[in-house]
Design a protein around this motif. Structure first.
Motif, PDB file in Angstrom:
ATOM      1  N   ILE A 204       0.977  -0.854  -0.305  1.00 63.48           N
ATOM      2  CA  ILE A 204      -0.046   0.197  -0.082  1.00 63.48           C
ATOM      3  C   ILE A 204       0.870   1.418  -0.130  1.00 63.48           C
ATOM      4  O   ILE A 204      -0.046   1.987  -0.951  1.00 63.48           O
ATOM      5  N   TRP A 205       2.153   1.168   0.712  1.00 62.82           N
ATOM      6  CA  TRP A 205       2.711   2.517   0.671  1.00 62.82           C
ATOM      7  C   TRP A 205       3.000   3.284  -1.137  1.00 62.82           C
ATOM      8  O   TRP A 205       3.172   4.044  -0.957  1.00 62.82           O
ATOM      9  N   ILE A 206       3.830   1.779  -1.598  1.00 66.44           N
ATOM     10  CA  ILE A 206       4.424   1.762  -2.897  1.00 66.44           C
ATOM     11  C   ILE A 206       3.213   2.750  -3.445  1.00 66.44           C
ATOM     12  O   ILE A 206       2.895   3.760  -5.051  1.00 66.44           O
ATOM     13  N   ALA A 207       1.853   1.744  -3.651  1.00 65.55           N
ATOM     14  CA  ALA A 207       0.423   2.267  -4.024  1.00 65.55           C
ATOM     15  C   ALA A 207       0.140   4.000  -3.768  1.00 65.55           C
ATOM     16  O   ALA A 207      -0.019   4.540  -4.611  1.00 65.55           O
ATOM     17  N   GLU A 208       0.722   4.355  -2.501  1.00 60.57           N
ATOM     18  CA  GLU A 208       0.491   5.161  -2.329  1.00 60.57           C
ATOM     19  C   GLU A 208       1.162   6.334  -3.081  1.00 60.57           C
ATOM     20  O   GLU A 208       0.369   7.199  -3.704  1.00 60.57           O
ATOM     21  N   VAL A 676       9.195  -4.632  -2.829  1.00 59.14           N
ATOM     22  CA  VAL A 676      10.262  -4.055  -3.407  1.00 59.14           C
ATOM     23  C   VAL A 676      10.625  -4.586  -4.551  1.00 59.14           C
ATOM     24  O   VAL A 676      11.326  -3.353  -5.265  1.00 59.14           O
ATOM     25  N   ARG A 677      10.822  -5.803  -4.800  1.00 58.77           N
ATOM     26  CA  ARG A 677      11.089  -5.709  -5.674  1.00 58.77           C
ATOM     27  C   ARG A 677      10.377  -4.926  -7.495  1.00 58.77           C
ATOM     28  O   ARG A 677      10.051  -4.415  -8.164  1.00 58.77           O
ATOM     29  N   ALA A 678       8.532  -5.089  -6.587  1.00 55.73           N
ATOM     30  CA  ALA A 678       7.903  -4.452  -7.701  1.00 55.73           C
ATOM     31  C   ALA A 678       8.194  -3.267  -7.999  1.00 55.73           C
ATOM     32  O   ALA A 678       8.571  -1.752  -9.091  1.00 55.73           O
ATOM     33  N   LEU A 679       8.970  -2.240  -7.270  1.00 56.97           N
ATOM     34  CA  LEU A 679       9.601  -0.807  -7.177  1.00 56.97           C
ATOM     35  C   LEU A 679      10.482  -0.711  -7.680  1.00 56.97           C
ATOM     36  O   LEU A 679      10.890   0.306  -8.377  1.00 56.97           O
ATOM     37  N   LEU A 680      11.629  -2.051  -7.704  1.00 61.32           N
ATOM     38  CA  LEU A 680      13.373  -1.720  -8.342  1.00 61.32           C
ATOM     39  C   LEU A 680      12.594  -1.766 -10.193  1.00 61.32           C
ATOM     40  O   LEU A 680      13.663  -1.341 -10.628  1.00 61.32           O
ATOM     41  N   SER A 681      11.337  -2.360 -10.569  1.00 60.93           N
ATOM     42  CA  SER A 681      10.651  -2.279 -11.566  1.00 60.93           C
ATOM     43  C   SER A 681      10.508  -1.132 -11.779  1.00 60.93           C
ATOM     44  O   SER A 681      10.033  -1.066 -13.733  1.00 60.93           O
ATOM     45  N   GLU A 682      10.499  -0.315 -11.278  1.00 66.19           N
ATOM     46  CA  GLU A 682       9.368   1.018 -11.848  1.00 66.19           C
ATOM     47  C   GLU A 682      10.212   2.116 -12.041  1.00 66.19           C
ATOM     48  O   GLU A 682      10.797   2.517 -10.056  1.00 66.19           O
ATOM     49  N   ARG A 733      10.048  -3.371   4.906  1.00 67.92           N
ATOM     50  CA  ARG A 733       9.823  -2.061   5.229  1.00 67.92           C
ATOM     51  C   ARG A 733      11.334  -1.500   5.270  1.00 67.92           C
ATOM     52  O   ARG A 733      11.300   0.114   5.215  1.00 67.92           O
ATOM     53  N   ALA A 734      11.856  -2.378   5.858  1.00 65.63           N
ATOM     54  CA  ALA A 734      13.350  -1.808   6.551  1.00 65.63           C
ATOM     55  C   ALA A 734      13.896  -1.145   4.993  1.00 65.63           C
ATOM     56  O   ALA A 734      14.584  -0.262   5.134  1.00 65.63           O
ATOM     57  N   VAL A 735      14.216  -2.357   4.431  1.00 64.18           N
ATOM     58  CA  VAL A 735      14.678  -2.106   2.668  1.00 64.18           C
ATOM     59  C   VAL A 735      14.012  -0.877   2.119  1.00 64.18           C
ATOM     60  O   VAL A 735      14.636   0.432   1.577  1.00 64.18           O
ATOM     61  N   LEU A 736      13.070  -1.038   2.020  1.00 64.87           N
ATOM     62  CA  LEU A 736      12.071   0.205   1.634  1.00 64.87           C
ATOM     63  C   LEU A 736      12.325   1.633   2.358  1.00 64.87           C
ATOM     64  O   LEU A 736      12.425   3.009   1.306  1.00 64.87           O
TER      65      LEU A 736
END
Length: 760
Positions: A204-208, A676-682, A733-736
């Protein structure tokens, strides 16, 4: 009272908070910091008055509820409630004490006195609301004084939207709808919008963040490329929950804004209403908080639509009554209210209560406490029920209502520890007491029912003691007056239903209101349907609230669960298991009542039917199909459902638009995917995410053991996908939350596996 009556020398000039220039290349998710001290309040010391005097306004027109007029109003409300309660107690005593009171009869009388006093006060408040509406006194006068259009504002207002694991498309749909509504007023430059996230769910954080970037882009396009004051901030540590979220904003940005308009994640407010509230605050320097009456909208289930109908039909009279006798010693409901930022900062810093949870620690029902602390420093806290254009949503199911009540119950019971706060206005103490009573009433009602059943069993099966005090010429016959008992029952029912009937009568008498509800017949049919449904749901909530009180007193903390806005579509088996205790208790009551006498069964039938049928009642109440079925024939329809307000329509369209944008990329990750993987792909989203982290980097970095463990797992793996999938939620959460780690991972993802690294 006229909240927009200008005072000499007001409004004062203010320095606008810096705004990002249009076309600036640097991505800035937040404005420059403008700190404002917000000291924690000492509840054992009486504070000095902080609000400015307002001598040039007649007392009746001022938002301060002082002087003879308000004293008369309050005396009237309490006189009606006390007289009615005294009469009810007298009649009940006569019904029970034909030959003197037994201990059990005395217990029934005592419980009745408390419970009847509670509904008598509600009745008196409804009378006050009727007087206010019919006479045009109280807040109706201020609405007539609102200029249209409102003159240009000279103050700055921040609209705060705290969110905690909510659906991002809904949250940012509110943002976009509000931006458009403010733009139509021509006064959007006086407002900034902050989404204040306490979200802990990584996906949800990344979606926000995805929704935030999309909303910023859409808002800029709609406003001709002009700069839009839209900001997003996620806290690293969500200490003190929502109260801490808002307080952190005040301490960091508060001096840049004269006012803050606080929303919930499901709040909406028209542009005209937002501007009018800001104008009211400019012209009333002693007003610390103005609370609107949010109208429930967007309900789909049967329960949500019934709550909407009840709020639309009965809510205005109840709220007008509250405003009529509360005056400037009003209350704060935590959202859909505008607050003077400096007043809030100086007066409303919340302390932690000593002791362990649930009665110690963070104050949960912070809104009541913040209003009381502001009032003790002289600031007016005003309710304006006649100001339209304020909206929110209700819980879709009985279980969702119970989950929310569990948290509210704990917070309200904490208020018992605040009753002794020095300097509180007596009405603020009454607010605390009424909040406590609203939940304690549930176990008292349950005890009253049990005591009544025991009394009936005693009369039916227990052999009486005809000579309890030795030899007498005449025996003592245990007896209850059946005629007077029936009168007490019918009188109690009348007092309970009178506020609803008064609201119905007023709505039927006003053609414009009657037509907005779909006509007189639909209004009456909706009234009957809502009354029957809520009569069946009330016993279920009685048990849930009784359990909540017991859990708090036993030392169990409620935790902090996100509020569900959509019905979950649970199976009937799940619902049946949830409500099995309700069903069993209902069967016990039914068996006992039938064993005593059929009249007792029918007297208890509303409670018995609700409990025995708990599972089907809860299933029907939470059903979208049932809600839609009644909507098709026009039952339980509200004016806002028949003709949706413009701001509601805007929010619907914005949510659909955002959902379309967010169906691809990191925001579309399913619950099982790795965020994390989803964020790294964008790459673009990753860059913005890291920029937001850098903007909020703590002044002094501290050792993060969780991050160290995560880096260890990643470092030992040659396969990036396997490494990331091996992280638990805390490690993700720590990595993000660390920009340097994310950049390292992105670089490693591009470079490929390290030669010679372990294979996993």
């Amino acid at each position: 009272m006229d909240l927009l009556k200008a005072s000499p020398g007001w409004p004062r000039p203010v320095a606008a908070a810096p705004r990002r220039k249009a076309g600036a290349e640097t991505f800035r998710p937040l404005p420059e910091d403008h700190p404002l001290p917000m000291p924690v309040q000492d509840l054992s010391a009486r504070p000095e008055r902080q609000a400015p005097p307002f001598p040039d306004v007649p007392e009746e027109a001022a938002p301060r509820a002082a002087g003879r007029h308000m004293m008369i109003r309050r005396a009237f409300v309490f006189a009606v409630a006390l007289a009615l309660t005294a009469f009810g107690i007298h009649e009940t005593y006569l019904a029970l004490s034909v030959n003197g009171l037994t201990a059990l009869e005395a217990a029934v009388l005592g419980l009745f006195a408390v419970l009847f006093g509670w509904i008598a006060l509600s009745f008196a408040n409804a009378i006050a609301g009727l007087v206010s509406i019919v006479s045009g006194s109280g807040t109706l006068a201020e609405v007539a004084a609102l200029p249209s259009p409102v003159p240009p504002l000279s103050s700055r207002t921040a609209i705060l939207i705290p969110t905690y694991n909510e659906a991002p498309d809904r949250v940012f749909a509110t943002v976009l709808a509000t931006c458009d509504a403010l733009a139509e007023t021509g006064q959007e430059a006086a407002f900034d919008i902050f989404v204040l996230s306490d979200t802990t769910d990584c996906a949800i954080w990344i979606a926000e963040e995805t929704a935030f970037l999309a909303a910023r882009r859409i808002a800029a396009e709609r406003h001709g490329g002009r700069e839009v004051g839209l900001y997003y901030r996620r806290r690293r540590e969500n200490t003190e929950r929502k109260a801490g979220n808002v307080a952190e904003w005040v301490r960091r940005f508060g001096s840049g804004y004269d006012h803050m308009l606080v929303f919930d994640a499901d709040s909406l407010m028209s542009g005209e209403t937002i501007v009018a509230l800001a104008a009211a605050m400019e012209r009333r320097p002693d007003a610390g908080l103005i609370q609107t009456l949010p109208v429930l909208v967007e309900g789909r289930t049967l329960l949500a639509r019934a709550q909407q109908f009840a709020g639309g039909l009965y809510g205005p009279m109840i709220a007008h009554g509250i405003a009529w006798w509360h005056g400037s010693e009003g209350n704060y409901w935590g959202h859909n209210a505008i607050i003077r930022t400096e007043a809030f900062a100086r007066a409303a810093g919340l302390p932690r209560l000593p002791g362990r949870k649930p009665l110690g620690g963070d104050i949960l029902s912070h809104d009541f406490v913040e209003a009381a602390l502001m009032r003790r420093c002289g600031w007016a806290v005003v309710m304006v029920p006649a100001v339209s254009g304020s909206y929110e949503e209700g819980p879709p199911t009985v279980v969702d209502a119970a989950v929310r009540d569990r948290r509210w119950c704990q917070g309200n019971l904490q208020h018992g520890r605040l009753l002794g706060t020095r300097g509180l206005h007596w009405l603020s103490r009454l607010h605390f007491g009424m909040g406590i009573a609203s939940y304690v009433a549930a176990p008292l009602w349950l005890m009253f029912l049990v005591a009544g059943v025991l009394l009936a069993l005693q009369a039916r099966f227990v052999r009486p003691d005809y000579f309890p005090e030795g030899f007498t010429l005449f025996p003592v016959w245990p007896q209850i007056d059946p005629v007077r008992s029936l009168g007490v029952f019918l009188g109690t029912l009348a007092v309970l239903l009178a506020p609803k009937l008064m609201s119905l009568a007023v709505s039927l008498a006003v053609p414009r209101v009657r037509r907005r509800f779909g006509g007189g017949l639909r209004l009456i049919a909706g009234f009957i349907a809502e009354t029957v449904l809520m009569a069946l749901v009330a016993p279920l909530m009685m048990l849930f609230q009784s359990r909540a009180v017991a859990e708090v007193l036993a030392g169990r903390d409620s935790g902090w669960n996100p509020q569900r806005r959509e019905d979950g579509g649970e199976s009937f088996g799940t619902i049946f298991r949830t409500f099995l205790p309700h069903t069993l208790l209902g069967l016990v009551f039914a068996a006992v009542a039938l064993a005593v006498s059929p009249p007792l069964f029918w007297w208890m039938s509303p409670v018995i039917f609700g409990l025995v049928g708990a599972a089907p009642v809860a299933a029907a109440a939470g059903s979208r199909r049932a809600g839609a079925g009644l909507a098709r024939v026009g039952l339980l329809a509200t004016p806002e459902e028949r003709e949706p307000p413009d701001i509601v329509v805007r929010a619907r369209r914005a949510a659909e638009h955002l959902r379309t944008i967010m169906t691809a990329g990191a925001a579309a990750a399913s619950p099982g995917d790795n965020p994390v993987r989803a964020l790294l792909s964008e790459p673009a989203l990753l860059a913005a995410h890291c920029a937001m982290l850098e903007r909020d980097r703590p002044a002094n970095d501290v050792f993060d053991g969780t991050l160290t463990v995560a880096l260890g797992k990643i470092g030992l793996s040659r396969d990036m996908a396997t490494a990331l999938d091996g992280l638990d939620t805390r490690e993700q959460r720590a990595v993000l939350g660390d920009a340097d780690t994310l950049r390292m991972l992105a670089h490693r993802l591009v470079a490929g596996p390290r030669p010679g690294a372990p294979a996993g």
